[in-house]
Design a protein around this motif. Structure first.
Motif, PDB file in Angstrom:
ATOM      1  N   ARG A  91      46.405  27.043  44.213  1.00  0.00           N
ATOM      2  CA  ARG A  91      45.355  28.053  44.328  1.00  0.00           C
ATOM      3  C   ARG A  91      44.063  27.431  44.824  1.00  0.00           C
ATOM      4  NH1 ARG A  91      41.849  29.959  40.230  1.00  0.00           N
ATOM      5  NH2 ARG A  91      41.239  32.145  40.451  1.00  0.00           N
ATOM      6  N   ILE A  92      43.480  28.056  45.843  1.00  0.00           N
ATOM      7  CA  ILE A  92      42.130  27.722  46.272  1.00  0.00           C
ATOM      8  C   ILE A  92      41.252  28.897  45.879  1.00  0.00           C
ATOM      9  CG2 ILE A  92      40.614  27.402  48.259  1.00  0.00           C
ATOM     10  CD1 ILE A  92      42.764  25.801  49.573  1.00  0.00           C
ATOM     11  N   ALA A  93      40.347  28.663  44.934  1.00  0.00           N
ATOM     12  CA  ALA A  93      39.532  29.745  44.392  1.00  0.00           C
ATOM     13  C   ALA A  93      38.234  29.874  45.171  1.00  0.00           C
ATOM     14  CB  ALA A  93      39.226  29.482  42.916  1.00  0.00           C
ATOM     15  N   ARG A  94      37.863  31.107  45.470  1.00  0.00           N
ATOM     16  CA  ARG A  94      36.599  31.390  46.129  1.00  0.00           C
ATOM     17  C   ARG A  94      35.919  32.523  45.377  1.00  0.00           C
ATOM     18  NH1 ARG A  94      36.532  28.524  50.625  1.00  0.00           N
ATOM     19  NH2 ARG A  94      34.778  29.577  51.586  1.00  0.00           N
ATOM     20  N   SER A  95      34.598  32.512  45.358  1.00  0.00           N
ATOM     21  CA  SER A  95      33.896  33.525  44.578  1.00  0.00           C
ATOM     22  C   SER A  95      32.537  33.786  45.184  1.00  0.00           C
ATOM     23  CB  SER A  95      33.724  33.057  43.127  1.00  0.00           C
ATOM     24  OG  SER A  95      32.786  31.999  43.068  1.00  0.00           O
ATOM     25  N   GLY A  96      31.828  34.763  44.610  1.00  0.00           N
ATOM     26  CA  GLY A  96      30.454  34.998  45.010  1.00  0.00           C
ATOM     27  C   GLY A  96      29.616  33.764  44.727  1.00  0.00           C
ATOM     28  N   PHE A  97      28.504  33.602  45.454  1.00  0.00           N
ATOM     29  CA  PHE A  97      27.676  32.403  45.330  1.00  0.00           C
ATOM     30  C   PHE A  97      27.119  32.249  43.921  1.00  0.00           C
ATOM     31  CE2 PHE A  97      23.354  30.584  45.381  1.00  0.00           C
ATOM     32  CZ  PHE A  97      23.694  29.280  45.692  1.00  0.00           C
ATOM     33  N   ARG A  98      27.269  31.026  43.401  1.00  0.00           N
ATOM     34  CA  ARG A  98      26.672  30.688  42.122  1.00  0.00           C
ATOM     35  C   ARG A  98      25.897  29.388  42.306  1.00  0.00           C
ATOM     36  NH1 ARG A  98      32.260  31.533  38.762  1.00  0.00           N
ATOM     37  NH2 ARG A  98      32.317  33.797  38.879  1.00  0.00           N
ATOM     38  N   PRO A  99      24.573  29.412  42.200  1.00  0.00           N
ATOM     39  CA  PRO A  99      23.807  28.199  42.424  1.00  0.00           C
ATOM     40  C   PRO A  99      24.166  27.110  41.425  1.00  0.00           C
ATOM     41  CG  PRO A  99      22.391  29.994  41.627  1.00  0.00           C
ATOM     42  CD  PRO A  99      23.743  30.574  41.839  1.00  0.00           C
ATOM     43  N   GLU A 100      24.407  25.928  41.941  1.00  0.00           N
ATOM     44  CA  GLU A 100      24.749  24.796  41.093  1.00  0.00           C
ATOM     45  C   GLU A 100      24.017  23.572  41.599  1.00  0.00           C
ATOM     46  OE1 GLU A 100      28.877  24.182  39.894  1.00  0.00           O
ATOM     47  OE2 GLU A 100      29.351  25.860  41.196  1.00  0.00           O
ATOM     48  N   SER A 101      23.242  22.963  40.766  1.00  0.00           N
ATOM     49  CA  SER A 101      22.509  21.771  41.157  1.00  0.00           C
ATOM     50  C   SER A 101      23.491  20.632  41.402  1.00  0.00           C
ATOM     51  CB  SER A 101      21.531  21.380  40.048  1.00  0.00           C
ATOM     52  OG  SER A 101      20.870  20.180  40.385  1.00  0.00           O
ATOM     53  N   ASP A 110      51.629  27.440  53.683  1.00  0.00           N
ATOM     54  CA  ASP A 110      52.826  27.201  52.879  1.00  0.00           C
ATOM     55  C   ASP A 110      52.519  26.430  51.607  1.00  0.00           C
ATOM     56  OD1 ASP A 110      52.226  24.861  54.297  1.00  0.00           O
ATOM     57  OD2 ASP A 110      54.315  24.199  54.317  1.00  0.00           O
ATOM     58  N   ARG A 111      51.313  25.862  51.494  1.00  0.00           N
ATOM     59  CA  ARG A 111      50.985  25.043  50.323  1.00  0.00           C
ATOM     60  C   ARG A 111      49.881  25.625  49.456  1.00  0.00           C
ATOM     61  NH1 ARG A 111      49.399  19.568  52.430  1.00  0.00           N
ATOM     62  NH2 ARG A 111      49.502  20.409  54.529  1.00  0.00           N
ATOM     63  N   TYR A 112      49.110  26.547  50.003  1.00  0.00           N
ATOM     64  CA  TYR A 112      47.969  27.075  49.261  1.00  0.00           C
ATOM     65  C   TYR A 112      47.860  28.582  49.452  1.00  0.00           C
ATOM     66  CZ  TYR A 112      46.582  22.205  48.861  1.00  0.00           C
ATOM     67  OH  TYR A 112      46.572  20.867  48.572  1.00  0.00           O
ATOM     68  N   ARG A 113      47.278  29.225  48.462  1.00  0.00           N
ATOM     69  CA  ARG A 113      46.896  30.628  48.599  1.00  0.00           C
ATOM     70  C   ARG A 113      45.425  30.739  48.208  1.00  0.00           C
ATOM     71  NH1 ARG A 113      50.873  31.733  44.071  1.00  0.00           N
ATOM     72  NH2 ARG A 113      49.673  31.564  42.140  1.00  0.00           N
ATOM     73  N   VAL A 114      44.751  31.692  48.803  1.00  0.00           N
ATOM     74  CA  VAL A 114      43.317  31.867  48.590  1.00  0.00           C
ATOM     75  C   VAL A 114      43.099  32.987  47.588  1.00  0.00           C
ATOM     76  CG1 VAL A 114      41.100  32.363  49.686  1.00  0.00           C
ATOM     77  CG2 VAL A 114      42.840  31.051  50.922  1.00  0.00           C
ATOM     78  N   ALA A 115      42.380  32.692  46.512  1.00  0.00           N
ATOM     79  CA  ALA A 115      42.129  33.672  45.453  1.00  0.00           C
ATOM     80  C   ALA A 115      40.638  33.937  45.354  1.00  0.00           C
ATOM     81  CB  ALA A 115      42.660  33.149  44.117  1.00  0.00           C
ATOM     82  N   TYR A 116      40.274  35.209  45.290  1.00  0.00           N
ATOM     83  CA  TYR A 116      38.864  35.600  45.234  1.00  0.00           C
ATOM     84  C   TYR A 116      38.494  36.138  43.853  1.00  0.00           C
ATOM     85  CZ  TYR A 116      38.185  35.001  50.227  1.00  0.00           C
ATOM     86  OH  TYR A 116      38.070  34.450  51.479  1.00  0.00           O
ATOM     87  N   HIS A 117      37.346  35.702  43.373  1.00  0.00           N
ATOM     88  CA  HIS A 117      36.763  36.250  42.141  1.00  0.00           C
ATOM     89  C   HIS A 117      35.372  36.731  42.526  1.00  0.00           C
ATOM     90  CE1 HIS A 117      36.174  36.456  37.693  1.00  0.00           C
ATOM     91  NE2 HIS A 117      34.916  36.428  38.089  1.00  0.00           N
ATOM     92  N   LEU A 118      35.194  38.034  42.577  1.00  0.00           N
ATOM     93  CA  LEU A 118      33.939  38.606  43.064  1.00  0.00           C
ATOM     94  C   LEU A 118      33.198  39.309  41.934  1.00  0.00           C
ATOM     95  CD1 LEU A 118      35.292  40.081  46.410  1.00  0.00           C
ATOM     96  CD2 LEU A 118      34.206  37.868  46.030  1.00  0.00           C
ATOM     97  N   PRO A 119      31.913  39.007  41.767  1.00  0.00           N
ATOM     98  CA  PRO A 119      31.159  39.662  40.699  1.00  0.00           C
ATOM     99  C   PRO A 119      30.943  41.152  40.996  1.00  0.00           C
ATOM    100  CG  PRO A 119      29.689  38.387  42.114  1.00  0.00           C
ATOM    101  CD  PRO A 119      31.094  38.086  42.562  1.00  0.00           C
ATOM    102  N   VAL A 120      30.947  41.947  39.928  1.00  0.00           N
ATOM    103  CA  VAL A 120      30.679  43.370  40.048  1.00  0.00           C
ATOM    104  C   VAL A 120      29.238  43.606  39.613  1.00  0.00           C
ATOM    105  CG1 VAL A 120      31.277  45.674  39.235  1.00  0.00           C
ATOM    106  CG2 VAL A 120      33.079  43.985  39.655  1.00  0.00           C
ATOM    107  N   LYS A 121      28.458  44.253  40.473  1.00  0.00           N
ATOM    108  CA  LYS A 121      27.053  44.486  40.149  1.00  0.00           C
ATOM    109  C   LYS A 121      26.820  45.970  39.928  1.00  0.00           C
ATOM    110  CE  LYS A 121      25.397  40.501  42.752  1.00  0.00           C
ATOM    111  NZ  LYS A 121      24.496  40.006  43.824  1.00  0.00           N
TER     112      LYS A 121
END
Length: 250
Positions: free
Chosen positions: A79-89, A239-250
């Motif tokens: 799994r390659i996880a992607r999400s809405g932007f979260r600032p991280e120092s 064939d080796r990865y799938r892209v998973a999205y976690h999107l915040p609900v506003k």
């Protein structure tokens, strides 16, 4: 051919595919020869050859020079996880591309100035031939190349500023949002479009694939008040990865 009937080569390919998926033809097993397929299924050489081509195009088997055609190892997609932007120092480029707290990896990058192609000019809302900074990345997980990324930023915006080189200077590696903020450009939106295509030869060489393998391409663009400030293509072996999205609900 009446409705519901399959061409003979697809029928043969389907049966061989089922044997591979069910484990009757396990990884590294030699695929039956063309003559064996012809005899077993009662088909012509042409049909047998086309059936083998289908399995190769699907990435289920691979040819080995002077040896034959063998069933490929079929890895469980990670799994390659992607999400809405979260600032991280201090977020690394690896973490920025894979929004997963457990993600650990290394990366290599190279930046150079170039002229915007027609496609990149359209994505950045600049003129073809305008100067852009192009940065190419190879991301690795446990030493294995898992993802490629190429980004473009308009030098009309970043040129002669401390953030002109994405991976160098005081904000090198800090990510588009933080770097743009340092020159008073506030990123407020990002879009991603996901598509699939056969991998280019150089992409598959870097990712350890074979000709014909499919890659996922994530086309990402960051915006500041409607103006594109960075666009990128992220390439992942399908064939080796799938892209998973976690999107915040506003």
């Amino acid at each position: 051919m009446t409705f519901g009937e399959q061409p003979a080569y697809l029928r043969v390919a389907g049966d061989l595919r089922k044997k591979i998926v069910d484990g009757l033809l396990p990884p590294h097993t030699r695929l039956p020869s063309q003559a064996r397929i012809r005899e077993e299924y009662g088909v012509s050489d042409t049909v047998a050859l086309e059936a083998r081509k289908v399995l190769m195009a699907e990435g289920l088997v691979e040819g080995r020079s002077g040896s034959g055609t063998y069933v490929r190892e079929r890895p469980d997609p990670r799994r390659i996880a992607r999400s809405g932007f979260r600032p991280e120092s201090g977020a690394t480029p690896f973490r920025q591309e894979q929004a997963d707290a457990s993600a650990r990896g290394t990366w290599e990058s190279h930046s150079e100035q170039t002229a915007a192609s027609g496609e990149i000019a359209e994505r950045l809302a600049v003129r073809p031939g305008d100067r852009v900074m192009c940065t190419k990345y190879v991301f690795r997980d446990a030493g294995e190349a898992m993802m490629l990324s190429t980004s473009w930023e308009p030098l009309a915006l970043t040129g002669r500023t401390p953030v002109m080189l994405p991976e160098e200077g005081p904000l090198g590696g800090m990510g588009v949002v933080e770097r743009m903020a340092a020159i008073d450009v506030i990123v407020d939106n990002v879009t991603e479009e996901v598509g699939a295509r056969p991998g280019l030869a150089e992409e598959l060489l870097a990712l350890g694939g074979v000709p014909g393998h499919v890659v996922l391409v994530i086309q990402r663009t960051f915006y500041a008040s409607g103006r594109p400030v960075e666009t990128a293509d992220v390439v992942v072996p399908a064939d080796r990865y799938r892209v998973a999205y976690h999107l915040p609900v506003k």
